[in-house]
Design an enzyme around this catalytic site. Structure first.
Site, PDB file in Angstrom:
ATOM      1  N   ARG A  58       0.741  -1.078  -0.073  1.00 31.29           N
ATOM      2  CA  ARG A  58       0.036   0.158   0.075  1.00 31.29           C
ATOM      3  C   ARG A  58       1.012   1.339   0.055  1.00 31.29           C
ATOM      4  O   ARG A  58       1.032   1.801   1.073  1.00 31.29           O
ATOM      5  CB  ARG A  58      -1.096  -0.069   1.353  1.00 31.29           C
ATOM      6  N   ASP A  60       2.328   4.861  -0.378  1.00 26.58           N
ATOM      7  CA  ASP A  60       1.516   5.776   0.127  1.00 26.58           C
ATOM      8  C   ASP A  60       1.705   7.147  -1.088  1.00 26.58           C
ATOM      9  O   ASP A  60       2.533   7.113  -2.055  1.00 26.58           O
ATOM     10  CB  ASP A  60       2.168   6.463   1.288  1.00 26.58           C
ATOM     11  N   TYR A 118      13.351  -1.662  -0.245  1.00 28.84           N
ATOM     12  CA  TYR A 118      13.131  -0.365  -0.611  1.00 28.84           C
ATOM     13  C   TYR A 118      14.342   0.250  -1.020  1.00 28.84           C
ATOM     14  O   TYR A 118      15.319   0.192  -0.268  1.00 28.84           O
ATOM     15  CB  TYR A 118      12.418   0.253   0.146  1.00 28.84           C
ATOM     16  N   ARG A 206      10.523   5.346   5.671  1.00 25.99           N
ATOM     17  CA  ARG A 206      10.941   6.966   5.664  1.00 25.99           C
ATOM     18  C   ARG A 206      11.484   7.283   6.972  1.00 25.99           C
ATOM     19  O   ARG A 206      12.152   8.246   7.085  1.00 25.99           O
ATOM     20  CB  ARG A 206       9.482   7.621   5.258  1.00 25.99           C
TER      21      ARG A 206
END
Length: 253
Positions: A58, A60, A118, A206
């Site tokens: 999901r 963002d 990531y 993040r």
């Protein structure tokens, strides 16, 4: 449509890439354009009906993907390679279908996933790069990538990542994740933070990136990372880095 048995329905795995700059993430939302909405419209144009699609993650608002996986069951007989080519005719320029293959009936893009990788990208130069607008964080002060790599190594292993998670209704239960890769490296003026794990919490990468930048600023030392993990408190870690630098890079099955 319900008259068809499950044997008549193929399960397909599609891999796509997208620039998330103009989208409010993957998942369909009211009054906001998302990648899922655009993809579903293109798929419906190709196969002539709406399918229930499953996404691997999901992402963002403003987050990008070099490899995002989607699975769905369909009665369509279109060959995978032709389906991929047809989708690319209907998808906008900032979304591309990369591959399509048939998978076992019980495969699920999200629940069959074993891990993800990531990359967080930082443009480290006094002058902004207009070609990386909304695609990398611009950080104009010098970055010591060796220092940040040393700090990133403390993320490796199995830890409770409560300190590196924005709590909301999607995060419940066990906050332990196992990080298998965590490194910081420089490629010219780009500094890349790469992290792979068996799963990620909301905003986890993040916040990890934001904490590394606090190390660069001297507000944390690399050796503070274990204490931040042990605190199990979001306030103990650094800020949430902007979404523009984050890429879902790989998905492992």
């Amino acid at each position: 449509m319900e008259a068809f048995s499950q044997e008549n329905r193929r399960n397909l795995l599609l891999k796509i890439a997208y620039d998330g700059s103009r989208y409010h993430g993957w998942q369909v939302q009211e009054n906001a354009l998302t990648v899922q909405e655009v993809f579903q419209k293109a798929l419906c144009e190709v196969i002539g009906q709406q399918e229930s699609i499953k996404g691997c993650s999901r992402t963002d608002t403003g987050v990008h993907a070099r490899e995002f996986c989607i699975s769905f069951h369909t009665e369509s007989k279109i060959l995978p390679e032709r389906l991929m080519a047809a989708l690319n005719r209907y998808l906008p320029d900032d979304i591309a279908a990369l591959s399509c293959q048939e998978v076992p009936a019980d495969f699920h893009a999200r629940y069959s996933c074993k891990g993800k990788e990531y990359v967080y990208e930082i443009w480290n130069h006094p002058v902004r790069n207009p070609f990386l607008q909304d695609r990398a964080l611009h950080y104009w002060y010098p970055i010591d990538e060796a220092l940040l790599d040393r700090a990133a190594k403390y993320y490796l292993g199995s830890h409770d990542f409560s300190s590196f998670c924005t709590l909301d209704k999607r995060e419940q239960g066990d906050f332990t994740r196992t990080v298998t890769e965590s490194k910081v490296e420089r490629q010219g003026d780009l500094v890349l933070f790469t992290v792979a794990a068996d799963g990620f919490l909301y905003n986890m990468v993040r916040i990890m990136a934001g904490t590394l930048l606090r190390v660069q600023q001297g507000k944390f030392s690399p050796e503070d990372i274990p204490n931040i993990l042990d605190a199990k408190d979001r306030k103990a870690a650094g800020p949430t880095a902007p979404a523009c630098g984050l890429y879902l890079n790989k998905v492992f099955y």
